[in-house]
Design an enzyme around this catalytic site. Structure first.
Site, mmCIF file in Angstrom:
data_model
loop_
_atom_site.group_PDB
_atom_site.id
_atom_site.type_symbol
_atom_site.label_atom_id
_atom_site.label_comp_id
_atom_site.label_asym_id
_atom_site.label_seq_id
_atom_site.Cartn_x
_atom_site.Cartn_y
_atom_site.Cartn_z
ATOM 1 C CG HIS A 192 38.572 39.557 40.006
ATOM 2 N ND1 HIS A 192 38.672 40.198 41.342
ATOM 3 C CD2 HIS A 192 37.320 40.086 39.707
ATOM 4 C CE1 HIS A 192 37.502 40.979 41.626
ATOM 5 N NE2 HIS A 192 36.681 40.660 40.351
ATOM 6 C CG ASP A 264 32.442 37.494 43.897
ATOM 7 O OD1 ASP A 264 32.029 38.394 43.071
ATOM 8 O OD2 ASP A 264 33.564 37.460 44.628
#
Length: 498
Positions: A192, A264
């Site tokens: 992230h 993702d």
């Protein structure tokens, strides 16, 4: 400059429809936005739900009904791993333990039953695509983003439970999406925030990381999610999501996988911060991805149109072969057709208590000292680590609520950082303490806080709700292997039982 789009008089052309079809965007709100409904008519084939879209199951059912009024063959995706990462139970904590607890029990039939009940609930809400399970082997216990999301550190264990989870979920007509290919378990960076790197040789990758994905493919997983990780032994230049060597040569070629490949979240900094969101999406489709997950952060119409136009422009410039985009869109539509057929296959019998049954079986209780039974109110000191983005900060965790029910008069407080132990002792004001931690081994301040508590109160009970890597201590040590709501219920029962 992006070339102007041409459209047929009857609506968007095939190229534009294909570009919309590969996107799986999130959106804001608990009802279907007008812009989403409009784009569904123009070719958008998927949407994604996150915690911000969920209030109750009845509300989610109404939301998916609004969306399907525009497009019946819609893929409605959700990031519902259960355990620590839950969207359906985002406001209460999950009704199911996560992977690590299931791996601790090591009963594939139980894992299959848990994922089947989860699938039943999702299907009843109109959700037909789940970005789960995690098939990552937790080779690095200091991993900041996987941890209890993994079934464990043993490749064989992870493989058999990944297969069971896929089978259970898909028996309800909900498509599984096994992640994060080629394996996110040996990372020490959260994708992230940046690009993780796995520096191991190819033999280790093939022997440790890939078998769970082979097992998922053999079990019929309908989708596989790529990881934003750099694996130099496979591709020294591009992270998995953007690597044709990893997605096309390895996953499609060597492993023989024919289902949908999903990325993702493309807004994660590993991609958007390095390649840019729009260019990253083009590179991902070119590398072999079929569907683009975007919108974990807020996603609006402008973002969707920008990504659509970037894909169209890439085809027209020759950067992205039109055949590759058409193949990706066709795979999305194929999965939508599978879910529609599977949905008509019949109902799944409810097992509403299976999650708590599994959480109770996963508990590990270690008594390291003598302590009187707990039958009077206690003080619950919960030591709060910083949460990773995948887990989020909306979902409650711990044992306080259940202990307040079992031992009326019990109170609680949350503590973090240096001095947390002293602060908790002061707040307890002489009462017996139940200390709740999460990944003590990763947080030195948390270990120091326990040192302080146990030195002052040897009868302290310790409940570890993360990876139980630190040595058990306290009069009683309870490991839950995850922080789902049902894990807290099971732990509180064990605290009172003594």
């Amino acid at each position: 400059m992006t070339p102007p789009m041409t459209t047929l008089a009857t609506g968007p052309d095939t190229l534009t429809r294909d570009a919309l079809a590969v996107l799986q965007p999130g959106f804001d709100g608990t009802t279907a936005p007008e812009w989403v409904r409009r784009r569904l008519g123009e070719g958008l084939a998927s949407v994604a739900l996150f915690g911000r879209n969920v209030v109750t199951e009845q509300q989610v059912t109404a939301l998916t009904g609004q969306l399907r009024a525009e497009r019946d063959d819609l893929l409605v995706a959700i990031d519902e791993e259960s355990g620590d990462v839950t969207r359906l139970d985002v406001r209460t904590g999950s009704s199911f333990p996560g992977n690590h607890a299931l791996g601790a029990v090591d009963d594939p039939d139980l894992t299959r039953a848990v994922s089947r009940e989860l699938g039943r609930r999702l299907a009843a809400c109109g959700v037909n695509f789940d970005w789960a399970p995690s098939a990552d082997v937790n080779a690095n216990p200091d991993n900041p983003v996987i941890g209890v999301r993994s079934f464990g550190a043993s490749t064989d264990l992870v493989a058999r439970h990944t297969a069971a989870w896929v089978e259970g979920l898909q028996s309800t007509g909900v498509a599984a999406c096994t992640k994060h290919f080629p394996g996110h378990g040996d990372t020490n960076v959260d994708s992230h925030h940046a690009v993780p790197r796995i520096d191991v040789d190819a033999d280790t990758l093939y022997e440790r990381e890939l078998p769970p994905f082979r097992a998922a493919i053999a079990a019929g997983t309908r989708a596989i999610m790529s990881a934003h990780i750099l694996v130099p032994a496979l591709d020294p230049d591009r992270p998995g999501t953007l690597s044709s060597r990893i997605l096309t040569d390895l996953l499609r070629g060597e492993l023989g996988y024919q289902g949908l490949i999903v990325t993702d979240g493309m807004e994660m900094r590993a991609i958007s911060g390095t390649y840019g969101l729009e260019h990253g999406v083009v590179l991902a489709i070119a590398a072999g991805a079929d569907a683009i997950c975007v919108g974990g952060g807020l996603c609006d119409e402008g973002t969707v149109l920008g990504l659509r136009d970037a894909l169209v422009a890439a085809v027209r410039s020759g950067e992205l072969p039109e055949e590759r985009l058409a193949d990706a869109a066709a795979r999305v539509r194929d999965l939508a057709r599978w879910t529609a057929r599977a949905r008509s296959g019949g109902d799944t019998a409810a097992q509403p208590e299976i999650g708590l049954v599994a959480a109770r079986r996963a508990l590990r209780v270690t008594r390291t000292g003598a302590a009187a039974p707990l039958d009077t109110p206690v003080y619950v000191a919960q030591f709060e680590p910083e949460r990773n983005i995948a887990v989020g900060d909306q979902t409650p965790w711990g044992v306080a609520a259940e202990l307040e029910r079992l031992l009326p008069g019990t109170t609680a407080g949350s503590f973090t950082g240096d001095g947390a132990g002293t602060d908790a002792l002061t707040a307890a004001d002489g009462r017996r303490i139940v200390a709740v931690v999460r990944d003590e081994h990763r947080h030195p301040w948390m270990g120091s806080a326990l040192d302080t508590l146990i030195a002052a109160r040897s009868d302290t009970v310790v409940v570890e709700m993360g990876l139980p890597q630190a040595a058990p201590r306290g009069a009683t040590h309870i490991a839950t292997y995850g922080a789902a709501r049902v894990c807290g219920v099971a732990a509180a029962e064990a605290v009172v039982a003594g």
